[in-house]
Design a protein around this motif. Structure first.
Motif, short mmCIF file in Angstrom:
data_model
loop_
_atom_site.label_atom_id
_atom_site.label_comp_id
_atom_site.label_asym_id
_atom_site.label_seq_id
_atom_site.Cartn_x
_atom_site.Cartn_y
_atom_site.Cartn_z
N LYS A 39 -12.13 3.85 8.52
CA LYS A 39 -10.78 3.44 8.40
C LYS A 39 -10.26 3.67 6.99
N GLY A 40 -8.88 3.75 7.13
CA GLY A 40 -8.17 3.99 5.57
C GLY A 40 -7.77 2.58 4.94
N SER A 41 -7.01 2.54 3.97
CA SER A 41 -6.75 1.33 3.48
C SER A 41 -5.86 0.27 4.32
N SER A 60 9.01 5.58 4.50
CA SER A 60 8.49 6.84 4.19
C SER A 60 9.36 7.38 3.02
N VAL A 61 9.02 6.93 1.66
CA VAL A 61 9.79 7.38 0.56
C VAL A 61 8.93 7.84 -0.52
N ASP A 62 9.20 8.62 -1.39
CA ASP A 62 8.57 8.88 -2.49
C ASP A 62 8.50 7.81 -3.40
N THR A 63 7.25 7.41 -3.73
CA THR A 63 6.99 6.13 -4.41
C THR A 63 7.54 6.25 -5.77
N ASP A 64 8.00 7.33 -6.21
CA ASP A 64 8.52 7.24 -7.38
C ASP A 64 9.91 6.55 -7.62
N GLU A 100 5.20 11.76 9.40
CA GLU A 100 4.22 11.94 10.22
C GLU A 100 3.15 11.00 10.10
N LYS A 101 2.60 10.71 8.89
CA LYS A 101 1.33 9.95 8.59
C LYS A 101 1.99 8.37 8.95
N ILE A 102 3.14 8.24 8.76
CA ILE A 102 3.63 6.90 8.86
C ILE A 102 3.74 6.65 10.25
N ASP A 106 0.98 -1.38 0.07
CA ASP A 106 -0.11 0.01 0.00
C ASP A 106 1.00 1.03 0.12
N LEU A 107 1.19 1.77 -1.35
CA LEU A 107 2.29 2.70 -1.22
C LEU A 107 1.92 4.09 -1.09
N PHE A 108 0.80 4.53 -1.16
CA PHE A 108 0.32 5.72 -0.55
C PHE A 108 -0.85 5.66 0.44
N CYS A 109 -0.32 5.07 1.66
CA CYS A 109 -1.24 4.45 2.59
C CYS A 109 -1.77 5.36 3.56
N GLY A 110 -1.38 6.70 3.83
CA GLY A 110 -2.06 7.59 4.68
C GLY A 110 -1.66 7.06 6.13
N PHE A 141 3.76 -0.91 4.12
CA PHE A 141 2.92 0.44 4.13
C PHE A 141 3.83 1.52 3.80
N ASN A 142 3.62 2.34 2.96
CA ASN A 142 4.62 3.42 2.65
C ASN A 142 3.66 4.74 2.26
N ASP A 143 4.32 5.87 2.79
CA ASP A 143 3.89 7.30 2.62
C ASP A 143 4.86 8.09 2.71
N ASN A 144 4.94 9.15 1.79
CA ASN A 144 6.17 10.05 1.51
C ASN A 144 6.13 11.03 2.93
N ASN A 145 5.01 11.14 3.63
CA ASN A 145 4.70 11.88 4.86
C ASN A 145 5.07 11.15 6.19
C1 LIG Z 1 -5.11 9.83 -1.42
S1 LIG Z 1 -4.13 9.62 0.07
C2 LIG Z 1 -4.30 7.76 0.33
C3 LIG Z 1 -5.27 7.34 1.30
C4 LIG Z 1 -5.07 5.96 1.85
N1 LIG Z 1 -5.13 5.08 0.95
C5 LIG Z 1 -6.22 5.51 2.73
O1 LIG Z 1 -7.12 5.06 2.74
O2 LIG Z 1 -6.05 6.57 3.81
C6 LIG Z 1 -2.52 9.59 -0.72
C7 LIG Z 1 -1.49 9.52 0.27
O3 LIG Z 1 -0.19 9.76 -0.53
C8 LIG Z 1 0.69 10.32 0.15
N2 LIG Z 1 1.81 10.73 -1.06
C9 LIG Z 1 1.61 11.78 -1.77
N3 LIG Z 1 2.49 11.82 -2.78
C10 LIG Z 1 3.37 10.73 -2.41
C11 LIG Z 1 4.51 10.33 -3.12
N4 LIG Z 1 4.94 10.79 -4.14
N5 LIG Z 1 5.07 9.01 -2.70
C12 LIG Z 1 4.52 8.53 -1.36
N6 LIG Z 1 3.22 8.84 -1.01
C13 LIG Z 1 2.69 10.12 -1.39
C14 LIG Z 1 0.01 11.34 0.90
O4 LIG Z 1 0.87 11.89 2.01
C15 LIG Z 1 -1.26 10.88 1.15
O5 LIG Z 1 -1.27 10.22 2.46
#
Ligand SMILES: C[S@@+](CC[C@H](N)C(=O)[O-])C[C@H]1O[C@@H](n2cnc3c(N)ncnc32)[C@H](O)[C@@H]1O
Length: 356
Positions: free
Chosen positions: A62-64, A120-124, A92-94, A48-52, A86-90
């Motif tokens: 609840k989120g993903s 916590s890295v950029d998914t790119d 704090e969120k992780i 889950d690479l933009f996991c929030g 679980f990955n999110d570039n933010n």
């Molecule tokens: C639409 S939300 C995802 C929500 C999540 N699926 C949930 O159910 O809560 C997108 C998430 O991607 C993160 N994000 C934005 N750009 C990103 C990147 N380039 N790489 C990783 N995470 C990123 C944001 O911080 C945000 O939490």
């Protein structure tokens, strides 16, 4: 810039998106956990690479990542190990997500068969941890920047569910910043002419079918209250994945198997309309029946018919119903000991069908 969704209450389109995802996780486990025990199949991986951060801004929904855990904890893992990434570039969120999971899912500390890796890295720049095992990758991104990652992640045994901001693509298609992420020879403003907003995600799915030519695709449209339509696109390296996703989609949307709104504004399926006819085929089914008749002008095997059905967003049960209604107009040539029926769920050729 998009608002941070984890500080707000989620709207119904977002909740439907997560319901589709959660239902698909269940259905995916049903298929993948039934494969035999050998080194290749003894672990299953979900990325889950933009996991929030776990919940919406009100703490109600609840989120993903938490939905994945709920789906796993409800089932018998049949001796398999589940690896979650679980990955999110933010950062704090992780951090918040980790705390929530440590507090609310204490049971996980006794479960050696469920492993979680937080990053916590950029998914790119993210690379998958293994080339083994069945994998489900969820790319719940706001924009369109990461479409190319789907291409990179698609190896054998991988299913990808990607959220696409289709309404943005429609709106900003001609802008330089967008063009660099799209194959502009395969999509243009003209594709949207004379189409309603509701149809936006269908058009984007067509675009995906041209850029992922060798993969199996299925859409789910998500229309917001303001009419803007985005959606999920399922991409798989195998037919079974596409069929499974369509089963999930038909569970969530019993009328059309395709979204949270009546995309074709079909009155026969609108309970508030005078023309409501729950037992009549939908406009979409009627159009599909015509396409199927056209397809059957040439002789087709049960397998070809099934694939045609899936590529048009329908399951075998829908196609069987249409074939039964056409029975007297079909020429059936049976083989491999088959005698009657259409055998759409068989993997070997049993019958060849042609419209007389
Ligand atoms: C639409 S939300 C995802 C929500 C999540 N699926 C949930 O159910 O809560 C997108 C998430 O991607 C993160 N994000 C934005 N750009 C990103 C990147 N380039 N790489 C990783 N995470 C990123 C944001 O911080 C945000 O939490």
């Amino acid at each position: 810039m998009a608002k941070d969704m984890h500080t707000q209450e989620w709207d119904s389109a977002t909740l439907t998106k997560l319901d589709v995802f959660e239902q698909y996780v269940h259905d995916w486990f049903n298929i993948t956990s039934s494969y035999g025990q050998n080194e290749k199949f003894n672990a299953l991986e979900i990325y889950d690479l933009f996991c929030g951060s776990g919940y919406d801004g009100t703490g109600k929904y609840k989120g993903s990542p938490l939905r994945i855990l709920d789906a796993i904890l409800k089932r018998n893992l049949k001796g398999k190990t589940i690896k979650l990434y679980f990955n999110d570039n933010n950062e704090e969120k992780i951090k918040t997500l980790k705390e929530i999971i440590n507090n609310e899912y204490k049971i996980l500390s006794d479960r050696k068969d469920i492993k979680i890796k937080y990053t916590s890295v950029d998914t790119d720049v993210y690379t998958l941890y293994s080339q083994k095992y069945f994998k489900l990758v969820f790319l719940d991104q706001y924009g369109i920047k990461h479409i190319h990652k789907a291409q990179e992640f698609l190896t054998k045994g991988t299913d990808i569910l990607i959220f696409i901001a289709s309404s943005y693509i429609k709106r900003f298609l001609e802008e330089k910043t967008f063009k660099k992420y799209l194959d502009v020879n395969s999509i243009s403003k003209r594709d949207f002419e004379n189409k309603s907003n509701y149809e936006t995600h269908r058009i984007i799915t067509q675009y995906f079918k041209t850029i992922f030519k060798n993969h199996f695709i299925a859409p789910f449209s998500l229309t917001k209250d303001n009419g803007n339509t985005n959606g999920l696109i399922f991409i798989s390296t195998h037919r079974k994945g596409q069929e499974q996703f369509l089963k999930t989609a038909w569970k969530i949307d019993e009328n059309f198997g395709e979204g949270n709104k009546n995309i074709d504004r079909d009155f026969t399926k609108d309970e508030t309309s005078l023309f409501y006819e729950p037992n009549e085929p939908s406009e979409k089914e009627r159009r599909y029946a015509e396409l199927l008749k056209e397809f059957l002008k040439e002789q087709r095997s049960n397998i070809e018919i099934k694939y045609f059905s899936l590529d048009n967003g329908f399951l075998s049960r829908h196609t069987n119903k249409i074939l039964n209604s056409l029975k007297n107009h079909l020429e059936c040539e049976y083989c491999n000991n088959a005698k009657r029926g259409f055998h759409l769920d068989r993997d070997e050729v049993k019958v060849k069908v042609r419209l007389k």
